[in-house]
Each structure stands twice: as structure tokens, then as C-alpha cells.
Design a protein around this motif. Structure first.
Motif, PDB file in Angstrom:
ATOM      1  N   ILE A   1       0.821  -1.219   0.000  1.00 55.94           N
ATOM      2  CA  ILE A   1       0.000   0.000   0.000  1.00 55.94           C
ATOM      3  C   ILE A   1       0.851   1.264   0.000  1.00 55.94           C
ATOM      4  O   ILE A   1       2.063   1.219   0.220  1.00 55.94           O
ATOM      5  CB  ILE A   1      -0.944   0.023   1.229  1.00 55.94           C
ATOM      6  CG1 ILE A   1      -0.148  -0.006   2.547  1.00 55.94           C
ATOM      7  CG2 ILE A   1      -1.939  -1.129   1.162  1.00 55.94           C
ATOM      8  CD1 ILE A   1      -0.961   0.247   3.793  1.00 55.94           C
ATOM      9  N   THR A   2       0.182   2.376  -0.230  1.00 61.10           N
ATOM     10  CA  THR A   2       0.793   3.692  -0.061  1.00 61.10           C
ATOM     11  C   THR A   2       0.260   4.282   1.237  1.00 61.10           C
ATOM     12  O   THR A   2      -0.688   3.774   1.825  1.00 61.10           O
ATOM     13  CB  THR A   2       0.437   4.633  -1.230  1.00 61.10           C
ATOM     14  OG1 THR A   2      -0.986   4.842  -1.228  1.00 61.10           O
ATOM     15  CG2 THR A   2       0.874   4.060  -2.556  1.00 61.10           C
ATOM     16  N   GLY A   3       0.853   5.361   1.681  1.00 63.52           N
ATOM     17  CA  GLY A   3       0.365   6.027   2.886  1.00 63.52           C
ATOM     18  C   GLY A   3       1.268   5.785   4.073  1.00 63.52           C
ATOM     19  O   GLY A   3       2.478   5.638   3.936  1.00 63.52           O
ATOM     20  N   ASP A   4       0.653   5.687   5.247  1.00 62.03           N
ATOM     21  CA  ASP A   4       1.400   5.575   6.495  1.00 62.03           C
ATOM     22  C   ASP A   4       2.192   4.278   6.624  1.00 62.03           C
ATOM     23  O   ASP A   4       3.237   4.252   7.252  1.00 62.03           O
ATOM     24  CB  ASP A   4       0.461   5.705   7.701  1.00 62.03           C
ATOM     25  CG  ASP A   4      -0.109   7.103   7.824  1.00 62.03           C
ATOM     26  OD1 ASP A   4       0.505   8.042   7.301  1.00 62.03           O
ATOM     27  OD2 ASP A   4      -1.179   7.246   8.452  1.00 62.03           O
ATOM     28  N   GLY A   5       1.693   3.197   6.071  1.00 58.73           N
ATOM     29  CA  GLY A   5       2.371   1.913   6.185  1.00 58.73           C
ATOM     30  C   GLY A   5       2.843   1.415   4.834  1.00 58.73           C
ATOM     31  O   GLY A   5       2.664   2.079   3.810  1.00 58.73           O
ATOM     32  N   ASP A   6       3.428   0.234   4.856  1.00 57.27           N
ATOM     33  CA  ASP A   6       3.928  -0.384   3.629  1.00 57.27           C
ATOM     34  C   ASP A   6       3.035  -1.522   3.148  1.00 57.27           C
ATOM     35  O   ASP A   6       2.896  -1.742   1.953  1.00 57.27           O
ATOM     36  CB  ASP A   6       5.344  -0.915   3.850  1.00 57.27           C
ATOM     37  CG  ASP A   6       6.318   0.202   4.177  1.00 57.27           C
ATOM     38  OD1 ASP A   6       6.327   1.209   3.451  1.00 57.27           O
ATOM     39  OD2 ASP A   6       7.059   0.072   5.178  1.00 57.27           O
ATOM     40  N   PHE A   7       2.450  -2.266   4.089  1.00 57.34           N
ATOM     41  CA  PHE A   7       1.594  -3.394   3.752  1.00 57.34           C
ATOM     42  C   PHE A   7       0.360  -3.376   4.636  1.00 57.34           C
ATOM     43  O   PHE A   7       0.401  -2.930   5.782  1.00 57.34           O
ATOM     44  CB  PHE A   7       2.331  -4.728   3.956  1.00 57.34           C
ATOM     45  CG  PHE A   7       3.330  -5.018   2.886  1.00 57.34           C
ATOM     46  CD1 PHE A   7       2.979  -5.753   1.768  1.00 57.34           C
ATOM     47  CD2 PHE A   7       4.633  -4.541   2.987  1.00 57.34           C
ATOM     48  CE1 PHE A   7       3.894  -6.008   0.766  1.00 57.34           C
ATOM     49  CE2 PHE A   7       5.556  -4.792   1.995  1.00 57.34           C
ATOM     50  CZ  PHE A   7       5.188  -5.524   0.878  1.00 57.34           C
ATOM     51  N   LEU A   8      -0.735  -3.898   4.101  1.00 54.86           N
ATOM     52  CA  LEU A   8      -1.954  -4.096   4.875  1.00 54.86           C
ATOM     53  C   LEU A   8      -2.270  -5.587   4.826  1.00 54.86           C
ATOM     54  O   LEU A   8      -2.422  -6.161   3.738  1.00 54.86           O
ATOM     55  CB  LEU A   8      -3.118  -3.282   4.312  1.00 54.86           C
ATOM     56  CG  LEU A   8      -4.402  -3.334   5.124  1.00 54.86           C
ATOM     57  CD1 LEU A   8      -4.196  -2.709   6.510  1.00 54.86           C
ATOM     58  CD2 LEU A   8      -5.522  -2.610   4.389  1.00 54.86           C
TER      59      LEU A   8
END
Length: 156
Positions: free
Chosen positions: A103-110
Motif C-alpha cells: 500500500i501507499t500512505g502511512d504503512g507499507d503493507f496491509l
């Protein structure tokens, strides 16, 4: 085969199969208005082109003893390809992780994680997921209720 090459009959076949993958070819042919042979040919074409990837039984998690579902946002220690590849390889060995999204944003993976109960989830996090050396940080969101969960794609 791209979505632009799908005709109305292909789209109808896909909608019907997403709703009921166990439908017989005879019933499917009736619903789309073709004879059984061309119907089977269309389904085979959709399978060999990769549009239809597989068929699955949808299980009720609670009835098989899985009562806790969470989303876990994972931040990695770095963004080099080797770090990402190593993390993904390790995630793929953990059966409780049923989805893994870059993912993009605060983390790398969801991650979507399913467990028997909260104690099993805590043990999985402490002893397995947080022990993956590429993991810098995790953030958990526990699912309280689910109001919509569809695997059917809206066919454009």
C-alpha cells in the motif's frame, strides 16, 4: 483478453458465475440464451485467458472456529527490494494471513489476519508477525462487524 473485448454475453456469464460458481452449464446456457456448447466454449475462453482465475467455496469463519478478524498495517525497516521480497515470502508461509496488500500512505503493507480468538491473535502477533526481522512497526484494527463483503467484481 481485455475488458474491452468482453461482449454482453461474456459479462453476463461473469456476473452469473461470480454469484453461483456451482451453476451447471445447462442452467448457465439457459440464463444467457445460448446452447450448452457455445456457453461452455465461452467459459473455457474466460478461464484460459485468465479472467476467471479460480473457483472457491466461501466459508463462514465463525462456524469453522475463527472468531477474530483484523487488519494489520505493517511498516518495514526499509524499502529495498530485498527487504520487501523477504517480508512477502515470510508472510506467504503464515496461514492466518489471508490477504497481503502493498500500500501507499502511512504503512507499507496491509494484512488481513484471521484467528480463533483474541488470545490466538495476540500470540500470532507477538511470536510470529512481530518477529519477522523486516517488520519495524505494526498497527492493528480489529473488525467488530462486517456489513458488506463481496468477492464479486463490478464488470465494466
Amino acid at each position: 483478453m481485455s475488458s474491452s473485448k468482453l461482449d454482453q454475453i461474456d459479462r453476463k456469464v461473469l456476473d452469473i458465475l461470480q454469484d453461483n460458481a456451482k451453476i451447471t452449464n445447462a442452467q448457465l446456457s439457459k440464463e444467457i440464451g445460448l446452447s450448452p456448447a457455445p456457453t461452455l466454449e465461452r467459459v473455457k475462453k474466460l478461464e484460459t485467458s485468465g479472467i476467471i482465475q479460480s473457483y472457491h467455496a466461501k466459508l463462514d469463519p465463525e462456524r469453522v472456529g475463527l472468531g477474530v478478524t483484523t487488519f494489520v498495517m505493517v511498516t518495514l525497516v526499509g524499502h529495498k527490494k530485498q527487504v520487501t521480497d523477504s517480508f512477502v515470502a515470510k508472510v506467504n508461509t503464515i496461514p492466518e494471513i489471508i490477504e497481503c496488500h502493498h500500500i501507499t500512505g502511512d504503512g507499507d503493507f496491509l494484512l488481513k489476519v484471521i484467528s480463533k480468538d483474541i488470545n490466538s491473535y495476540q500470540k500470532l502477533m507477538l511470536e510470529v508477525i512481530n518477529e519477522i526481522e523486516e517488520v519495524a512497526n505494526t498497527k492493528t484494527m480489529v473488525i467488530l462487524s462486517t456489513f458488506k463483503e463481496s468477492k464479486a467484481l463490478p464488470i465494466p
